[in-house]
Design a protein around this motif. Sequence first.
Motif, PDB file in Angstrom:
ATOM      1  N   LYS A  43       1.293  62.552  21.541  1.00  0.00           N
ATOM      2  CA  LYS A  43       0.509  61.450  22.015  1.00  0.00           C
ATOM      3  C   LYS A  43       0.250  62.310  23.302  1.00  0.00           C
ATOM      4  CE  LYS A  43       2.014  57.674  19.967  1.00  0.00           C
ATOM      5  NZ  LYS A  43       3.288  56.463  20.586  1.00  0.00           N
ATOM      6  N   THR A  44       0.331  63.636  24.035  1.00  0.00           N
ATOM      7  CA  THR A  44       0.884  63.808  25.388  1.00  0.00           C
ATOM      8  C   THR A  44      -1.068  64.829  24.962  1.00  0.00           C
ATOM      9  OG1 THR A  44       2.561  64.287  25.083  1.00  0.00           O
ATOM     10  CG2 THR A  44       1.071  65.846  26.365  1.00  0.00           C
ATOM     11  N   PRO A  45      -1.563  64.772  26.394  1.00  0.00           N
ATOM     12  CA  PRO A  45      -3.217  65.188  25.431  1.00  0.00           C
ATOM     13  C   PRO A  45      -3.162  67.025  27.077  1.00  0.00           C
ATOM     14  CG  PRO A  45      -2.666  63.155  27.732  1.00  0.00           C
ATOM     15  CD  PRO A  45      -1.997  63.067  26.788  1.00  0.00           C
ATOM     16  N   GLY A  46      -3.612  67.991  25.532  1.00  0.00           N
ATOM     17  CA  GLY A  46      -3.610  68.683  25.972  1.00  0.00           C
ATOM     18  C   GLY A  46      -2.126  69.567  24.702  1.00  0.00           C
ATOM     19  N   GLN A  47      -1.920  69.266  24.060  1.00  0.00           N
ATOM     20  CA  GLN A  47      -0.780  69.593  23.382  1.00  0.00           C
ATOM     21  C   GLN A  47      -1.414  69.113  21.492  1.00  0.00           C
ATOM     22  OE1 GLN A  47       2.722  70.245  24.295  1.00  0.00           O
ATOM     23  NE2 GLN A  47       2.971  68.538  26.505  1.00  0.00           N
ATOM     24  N   THR A  48      -0.954  69.632  20.733  1.00  0.00           N
ATOM     25  CA  THR A  48      -0.925  69.461  19.440  1.00  0.00           C
ATOM     26  C   THR A  48       0.383  70.180  18.819  1.00  0.00           C
ATOM     27  OG1 THR A  48      -3.236  70.576  19.399  1.00  0.00           O
ATOM     28  CG2 THR A  48      -1.655  70.269  17.163  1.00  0.00           C
ATOM     29  N   PRO A  49       1.175  69.081  17.855  1.00  0.00           N
ATOM     30  CA  PRO A  49       2.381  69.423  17.428  1.00  0.00           C
ATOM     31  C   PRO A  49       1.853  70.456  15.436  1.00  0.00           C
ATOM     32  CG  PRO A  49       1.722  67.183  16.950  1.00  0.00           C
ATOM     33  CD  PRO A  49       0.573  67.701  17.702  1.00  0.00           C
ATOM     34  N   TYR A  50       3.004  71.323  15.272  1.00  0.00           N
ATOM     35  CA  TYR A  50       3.019  71.458  14.073  1.00  0.00           C
ATOM     36  C   TYR A  50       4.357  71.660  13.674  1.00  0.00           C
ATOM     37  CZ  TYR A  50      -1.471  73.364  15.085  1.00  0.00           C
ATOM     38  OH  TYR A  50      -3.514  73.750  16.180  1.00  0.00           O
ATOM     39  N   MET A  51       4.832  70.751  12.782  1.00  0.00           N
ATOM     40  CA  MET A  51       5.834  70.818  12.320  1.00  0.00           C
ATOM     41  C   MET A  51       5.723  70.862  10.683  1.00  0.00           C
ATOM     42  SD  MET A  51       9.251  69.591  13.106  1.00  0.00           S
ATOM     43  CE  MET A  51       9.608  67.267  13.829  1.00  0.00           C
ATOM     44  N   LEU A  52       6.370  72.468  11.034  1.00  0.00           N
ATOM     45  CA  LEU A  52       6.436  72.636   9.715  1.00  0.00           C
ATOM     46  C   LEU A  52       7.957  72.543   8.479  1.00  0.00           C
ATOM     47  CD1 LEU A  52       5.818  75.259  11.594  1.00  0.00           C
ATOM     48  CD2 LEU A  52       5.755  76.733  10.047  1.00  0.00           C
ATOM     49  N   VAL A  53       7.488  72.135   7.725  1.00  0.00           N
ATOM     50  CA  VAL A  53       9.191  71.991   6.905  1.00  0.00           C
ATOM     51  C   VAL A  53       8.899  71.834   5.342  1.00  0.00           C
ATOM     52  CG1 VAL A  53       9.715  69.347   5.305  1.00  0.00           C
ATOM     53  CG2 VAL A  53       8.892  69.750   7.390  1.00  0.00           C
ATOM     54  N   ALA A  54      10.529  72.134   5.121  1.00  0.00           N
ATOM     55  CA  ALA A  54      10.409  73.446   3.962  1.00  0.00           C
ATOM     56  C   ALA A  54      11.799  72.563   2.857  1.00  0.00           C
ATOM     57  CB  ALA A  54      11.847  74.710   4.455  1.00  0.00           C
ATOM     58  N   LYS A  55      11.365  72.069   1.659  1.00  0.00           N
ATOM     59  CA  LYS A  55      11.656  71.647   0.777  1.00  0.00           C
ATOM     60  C   LYS A  55      12.096  72.944  -0.371  1.00  0.00           C
ATOM     61  CE  LYS A  55       9.566  67.133   1.586  1.00  0.00           C
ATOM     62  NZ  LYS A  55       8.631  66.043   1.188  1.00  0.00           N
ATOM     63  N   GLN A  56      13.636  72.235  -1.180  1.00  0.00           N
ATOM     64  CA  GLN A  56      13.701  72.412  -2.061  1.00  0.00           C
ATOM     65  C   GLN A  56      14.184  71.109  -3.154  1.00  0.00           C
ATOM     66  OE1 GLN A  56      17.236  75.039  -1.169  1.00  0.00           O
ATOM     67  NE2 GLN A  56      15.489  76.807  -2.037  1.00  0.00           N
ATOM     68  N   ASN A  57      14.125  70.979  -4.312  1.00  0.00           N
ATOM     69  CA  ASN A  57      13.912  69.934  -5.116  1.00  0.00           C
ATOM     70  C   ASN A  57      14.109  68.643  -4.490  1.00  0.00           C
ATOM     71  OD1 ASN A  57      15.029  72.131  -7.126  1.00  0.00           O
ATOM     72  ND2 ASN A  57      16.770  71.702  -6.817  1.00  0.00           N
ATOM     73  N   GLY A  62      15.017  72.033   6.194  1.00  0.00           N
ATOM     74  CA  GLY A  62      14.702  72.867   7.215  1.00  0.00           C
ATOM     75  C   GLY A  62      13.411  72.789   8.152  1.00  0.00           C
ATOM     76  N   HIS A  63      13.352  72.566   8.958  1.00  0.00           N
ATOM     77  CA  HIS A  63      12.596  72.282   9.578  1.00  0.00           C
ATOM     78  C   HIS A  63      11.853  72.818  10.777  1.00  0.00           C
ATOM     79  CE1 HIS A  63      15.411  69.022  10.532  1.00  0.00           C
ATOM     80  NE2 HIS A  63      14.278  68.958  12.155  1.00  0.00           N
ATOM     81  N   MET A  64      10.406  73.045  11.263  1.00  0.00           N
ATOM     82  CA  MET A  64      10.824  73.396  13.228  1.00  0.00           C
ATOM     83  C   MET A  64       9.818  73.042  13.131  1.00  0.00           C
ATOM     84  SD  MET A  64      10.307  77.417  13.716  1.00  0.00           S
ATOM     85  CE  MET A  64       8.907  78.187  13.473  1.00  0.00           C
ATOM     86  N   LEU A  65       9.605  73.231  15.128  1.00  0.00           N
ATOM     87  CA  LEU A  65       8.709  72.107  15.334  1.00  0.00           C
ATOM     88  C   LEU A  65       7.315  73.119  16.921  1.00  0.00           C
ATOM     89  CD1 LEU A  65       7.139  70.337  16.294  1.00  0.00           C
ATOM     90  CD2 LEU A  65       8.588  69.039  18.232  1.00  0.00           C
ATOM     91  N   ALA A  66       6.958  74.076  16.600  1.00  0.00           N
ATOM     92  CA  ALA A  66       5.936  74.574  16.953  1.00  0.00           C
ATOM     93  C   ALA A  66       4.572  73.939  18.034  1.00  0.00           C
ATOM     94  CB  ALA A  66       5.409  75.004  16.650  1.00  0.00           C
ATOM     95  N   THR A  67       4.260  74.000  19.049  1.00  0.00           N
ATOM     96  CA  THR A  67       3.511  73.058  20.412  1.00  0.00           C
ATOM     97  C   THR A  67       2.584  74.119  20.122  1.00  0.00           C
ATOM     98  OG1 THR A  67       5.304  71.818  20.650  1.00  0.00           O
ATOM     99  CG2 THR A  67       2.838  71.739  21.957  1.00  0.00           C
ATOM    100  N   LEU A  68       1.115  74.165  20.257  1.00  0.00           N
ATOM    101  CA  LEU A  68       0.090  74.401  20.370  1.00  0.00           C
ATOM    102  C   LEU A  68      -0.563  73.488  22.163  1.00  0.00           C
ATOM    103  CD1 LEU A  68      -2.356  76.762  20.064  1.00  0.00           C
ATOM    104  CD2 LEU A  68      -3.853  74.785  19.278  1.00  0.00           C
ATOM    105  N   ARG A  69      -0.431  74.610  22.974  1.00  0.00           N
ATOM    106  CA  ARG A  69      -1.088  73.648  24.175  1.00  0.00           C
ATOM    107  C   ARG A  69      -2.170  74.566  25.195  1.00  0.00           C
ATOM    108  NH1 ARG A  69       5.356  75.738  27.508  1.00  0.00           N
ATOM    109  NH2 ARG A  69       6.645  73.804  26.729  1.00  0.00           N
ATOM    110  N   ARG A  70      -2.749  73.698  25.846  1.00  0.00           N
ATOM    111  CA  ARG A  70      -4.020  74.213  26.243  1.00  0.00           C
ATOM    112  C   ARG A  70      -3.594  73.932  27.863  1.00  0.00           C
ATOM    113  NH1 ARG A  70      -5.254  71.297  22.752  1.00  0.00           N
ATOM    114  NH2 ARG A  70      -5.797  69.102  23.402  1.00  0.00           N
ATOM    115  N   ARG A  71      -4.292  74.952  27.791  1.00  0.00           N
ATOM    116  CA  ARG A  71      -3.907  75.317  29.735  1.00  0.00           C
ATOM    117  C   ARG A  71      -4.612  75.694  30.487  1.00  0.00           C
ATOM    118  NH1 ARG A  71       1.748  79.209  30.007  1.00  0.00           N
ATOM    119  NH2 ARG A  71       1.722  78.494  32.374  1.00  0.00           N
ATOM    120  N   GLY A  72      -4.759  75.602  31.689  1.00  0.00           N
ATOM    121  CA  GLY A  72      -5.698  75.637  32.253  1.00  0.00           C
ATOM    122  C   GLY A  72      -4.932  75.070  33.856  1.00  0.00           C
ATOM    123  N   SER A  73      -6.157  75.792  34.795  1.00  0.00           N
ATOM    124  CA  SER A  73      -6.781  75.495  36.343  1.00  0.00           C
ATOM    125  C   SER A  73      -7.344  76.419  37.125  1.00  0.00           C
ATOM    126  CB  SER A  73      -4.472  76.432  36.424  1.00  0.00           C
ATOM    127  OG  SER A  73      -4.667  76.354  37.936  1.00  0.00           O
TER     128      SER A  73
END
Length: 332
Positions: A43-57, A62-73
């Motif tokens: 819900k934050t402008p300029g950011q996109t979350p990516y949750m990597l999820v590992a499943k077995q059976n 396991g899970h890991m959260l990465a963020t893509l940030r748009r930056r400018g000035s």
Amino acid sequence: MKGEQPQGEQQLTISIITTSEELPEMECSNFFHSAELFHIIEKTPGQTPYMLVAKQNGLVVGHMLATLRRRGSWIPPYLFSQGRVYGEGEYTESADKAIIFEQFLKIITQKLRRKMCLYIEFSDLSTKMFGYKVFRKEGYIPIRWMAVHNSLHSAPPEDRIGERVLARIEHAVNMGVEVKEVETEKEFNDFYRMFKNYYSTKVRRYLPSPKMFAKLQETSHCKLFITKYRNRAIGAATCLYSNRNAYLWYMAAKRKSYPTLHPGTATVWGAITDAYNQHCWHINFLDVGLPFKKNHYRDFILSFGGKEVSTYRWFRYTFPWLNKIAAWLYRE
């Protein structure tokens, strides 16, 4: 996006999730990789979350959260995007963390490369050498970085700092300087303005949208602090809380405007004492910079009685020529 990796007789399935509706049920004790933070980033402008999820059976291991940030000035002019990950994710006790993380790293690197982000950064790993081989395999560059944390579980913070710092704190208090949580809309606006003015001239530092701070404040994992003198904001800090530890994420102070009041000292001290009162084990300072011999900010943070630890941050540039230049500059 999905991938599979054989692990004994069991099948490991990796997925990347980009919308809240697709998130599975999973246990989250690490706020930096939680579904709650995913919702906030989404819900934050300029950011996109990516949750990597590992499943077995069919179970999340396991899970890991990465963020893509748009930056400018405008000053200096720049516009790019950055991939950002704090730590290596969260895993069940039965999971093969090394194998899963290797798959996570490979998949998120490919994903963010396709998004043409300028670079990907991993920091705050559990140990200095964690994932060294797989980071190298995926073309990441290790840069020596310093980390500082203060222990809060064995002695009160007053016992760990010097008389000079204590004298500054007492002087600030006697002069009427107050560190408190942000409560009103005006305090929130003053709080964010402090950060915006401070970080506007910092090329590498990233300041999220005020909407992110507002959403974080609604959780039990964040506190926004403002330092005031005669009803004027002279300092601000953001602390995150996870697994009984506190993390000082952003801090700014009007040190030049109010040098005799030591607003930076008062602000950091307010965050430390609050973490102690909450019975946190440690307070970690998320960015004290490169391990140069002279680093005024790191020396300032260490004056509160913290411990200095050498770590790695891992960087990977999307453009090969940039990666080669960075690898040469920071060669070991």
